[in-house]
Write an enzyme that holds these catalytic residues in place. Structure first.
Site, short mmCIF file in Angstrom:
data_model
loop_
_atom_site.label_atom_id
_atom_site.label_comp_id
_atom_site.label_asym_id
_atom_site.label_seq_id
_atom_site.Cartn_x
_atom_site.Cartn_y
_atom_site.Cartn_z
NE ARG A 146 -85.81 22.12 -30.73
CZ ARG A 146 -85.03 21.38 -30.98
NH1 ARG A 146 -84.92 20.15 -30.66
NH2 ARG A 146 -83.79 21.79 -31.34
CG PHE A 147 -83.83 19.05 -25.36
CD1 PHE A 147 -83.60 19.03 -23.84
CD2 PHE A 147 -83.64 20.25 -26.01
CE1 PHE A 147 -82.88 19.88 -23.39
CE2 PHE A 147 -82.93 21.10 -25.55
CZ PHE A 147 -82.57 21.10 -24.08
CG ASP B 44 -81.22 24.11 -34.43
OD1 ASP B 44 -81.36 25.38 -34.72
OD2 ASP B 44 -81.37 23.70 -33.20
CE LYS C 180 -79.91 18.92 -25.23
NZ LYS C 180 -79.46 19.22 -26.42
N GLY D 239 -81.60 25.41 -17.54
CA GLY D 239 -82.24 25.61 -18.57
C GLY D 239 -83.40 24.65 -19.27
CD GLU E 81 -86.81 19.63 -16.07
OE1 GLU E 81 -85.90 18.93 -15.42
OE2 GLU E 81 -87.74 20.07 -15.82
CB VAL E 82 -80.03 22.18 -19.49
CG1 VAL E 82 -78.35 22.09 -19.26
CG2 VAL E 82 -80.19 21.94 -20.97
#
Ligand SMILES: *[C@@H]1O[C@H](CO)[C@@H](O)[C@H](O)[C@H]1NC(C)=O
Length: 498
Positions: A210-211, A328, A227, A207, A213-214
């Protein structure tokens, strides 16, 4: 170099012992034979030499598999080499991922004059020596620990030797269980987290956000999710790690946190957050892929409510936890576990409530989170940010939207709708705050609840819960605990096995 004799000794040991008969492995450095036999393990390794990737496959003798559980010969070296040991015939025929060549320069230098076996020995030798020294240190330290207090935590700086601390054959689950039952917070001590993080082998990207990748990674044969934050996002990384390590946060319906690590390689810092891995991915992905039975719907909804109720709940006492609001919540931030229940994830925007001073632990900035899931009071900025319960009420509104996404996919009597995001028919994709506000606050619209849901008890109850999550007045909404109780009852009536 004083370490070379040790390496040579290790090599001699490796060469002199008799070859066993059990296991056959591929061999890249056996003179004429492309195979070898061993009583220990097959090993495959990949590393850089003169800027070129090199593969080594060889046999490792049982006697050389030290320390047991995590032998030096089988360790990967961060950024330099990826190594894998295995215990079936020709299992080292696999192709490993190349390591990211961070210090490729140094590697080329040393690599040029050494063959692969020597290379392994040269790495294992010094590491072994260092670890022996460290072991002495560990014993002294433990003695010191016992004599004084148990509260101190040690941060070992050299990651190559931390693993001496890890009980040799423990799995992550054991380690985490030990830690969470010893009551020292919600997770592993820092140096163990570091060791775990630095011995994970990344497998594939699963995945992007915005932060950063996973990734899916492997640790001691098990899958973990990693993450990786970009260095710009240091604050998000820190905050999320901090929230996950809140005392007593562990819960079966909250994503299980394993480790946080910041590796500084001189040029940049890599920020890792390691957690349990769930192969189904997010609830969003899951609902897009599958429709769900009434039973699965109840399971998903009830488990999500249990997770949120635990997050929201304040537990008093030394073994307590503060109340936490997620801020969130959405189907992309909830994971689906193998057993069909939910785990709430992505706590990076969460806030904690300090009940003694009745304050919130960080200054909550105005409107964070995902616009589509923002409660009416967040959209029109009437939310009372001094009051912690306001944030909980905003979470409940979002939970109602998630329930609507689940219920639409519920397959009752052969009917179910296709997957849609909430408000898909009222706002464009990636809506602005203004567009959301018009629909949710001014027109007071909510996702539609189909009439036919009334004919099925479970869908009727779900519809009722949703309406009571969507009141314009936050204080009038249900609490997570109330929803959990209602759904527990429903699950008993419908004979759902959780
Ligand atoms: C490993 O050995 C097996 C059996 O000899 C062979 O079939 C296979 O191609 C070898 N793999 C590699 C990568 O050399």
């Amino acid at each position: 170099m004083a370490l070379i004799p040790i390496a040579v000794t290790l090599l001699a040991l490796l060469g002199s012992a008799a070859v066993g008969d059990a296991l056959r492995c591929n061999c890249t450095n056996c003179k004429s034979d492309p195979e070898c036999e061993t009583d220990g393990a097959c090993m495959a390794s990949i590393y850089y030499e003169k800027g070129k990737e090199e593969h080594v496959r060889m046999c490792i003798k049982r006697n050389d598999l030290v320390p047991p559980g995590q032998p030096f010969y089988c360790l990967s070296a961060e950024g330099l080499m990826n190594t894998h040991c295995c215990y079936q015939d020709y299992c080292n025929s696999i192709d490993l991922k190349v390591p990211v060549p961070r210090t490729a320069g140094d590697w080329t230098e040393t690599g040029s004059s050494w063959g692969p076996v020597e290379l392994v020995a040269v790495i294992a030798g010094p590491v072994f020596l260092l670890c022996v020294l460290l072991m002495v240190g560990v014993f002294l330290f433990q003695y010191h620990q016992r004599a004084y207090s148990h509260r101190q935590r040690l941060e070992v700086e050299d990651p190559s030797c931390d693993h001496l601390y890890l009980a040799k054959d423990k799995t992550l689950q054991d380690l985490i269980y030990d830690m969470s039952t010893s009551g020292s917070g919600s997770g592993l001590p820092l140096f163990v987290q570091r060791t775990v993080a630095r011995t994970i082998v990344l497998q594939e990207i699963i995945g992007k956000g915005r932060f950063g990748e996973v990734w899916r990674g492997k640790w001691r044969g098990g899958d973990v999710a990693v993450k990786i934050f970009s260095s710009r996002e240091e604050r998000s990384w820190f905050r999320e790690a901090e929230i996950y390590q809140t005392i007593m946060l562990r819960h079966e319906n909250i994503l299980g946190f394993i480790a946080a690590d910041n590796k500084d390689n001189g040029t940049w810092t890599q920020l890792w957050l390691v957690s349990d891995y769930h192969e189904h991915g997010s609830l969003f992905d899951y609902l897009n892929r599958y429709s769900v039975s009434i039973e699965s719907m109840i399971k998903l909804a009830l488990s999500a409510a249990s997770g949120l109720a635990h997050l929201h709940m304040e537990i008093l006492g030394t073994q307590g936890k503060p109340g936490i609001a997620h801020r969130d919540l959405k189907s992309k931030n909830i994971l689906v576990k193998k057993n069909g229940t939910c785990a709430i994830a992505d706590l990076g925007l969460a806030v904690r409530h300090e009940s003694i001073t009745d304050t919130i632990d960080i200054a909550p900035n105005q409107r964070v989170g995902t616009k589509r899931y923002m409660a009416p009071e967040v959209l029109d900025e009437t939310i009372n940010m001094k009051h912690f319960d306001s944030f909980k009420c905003a979470d409940i509104y979002a939970l109602g939207l998630v329930y609507w996404e689940i219920a639409r996919r519920c397959n009752a009597g052969g009917i179910h709708d296709e997957y849609q995001l909430p408000y898909y028919d009222l706002v464009p994709s990636d809506p602005s705050i203004e567009e959301m506000r018009k629909v949710v606050c001014d027109q007071k619209l909510r996702p539609s609840i189909p009439n036919w849901w009334q004919s099925y008890e479970s869908l009727r109850v779900m519809g009722k819960i949703m309406r009571e999550c969507w009141y314009a007045n936050g204080a009038a909404r249900l609490t997570a605990l109330r929803i959990k109780k209602t759904l527990s009852q429903l699950s008993v009536e419908e004979d759902v096995k959780m």
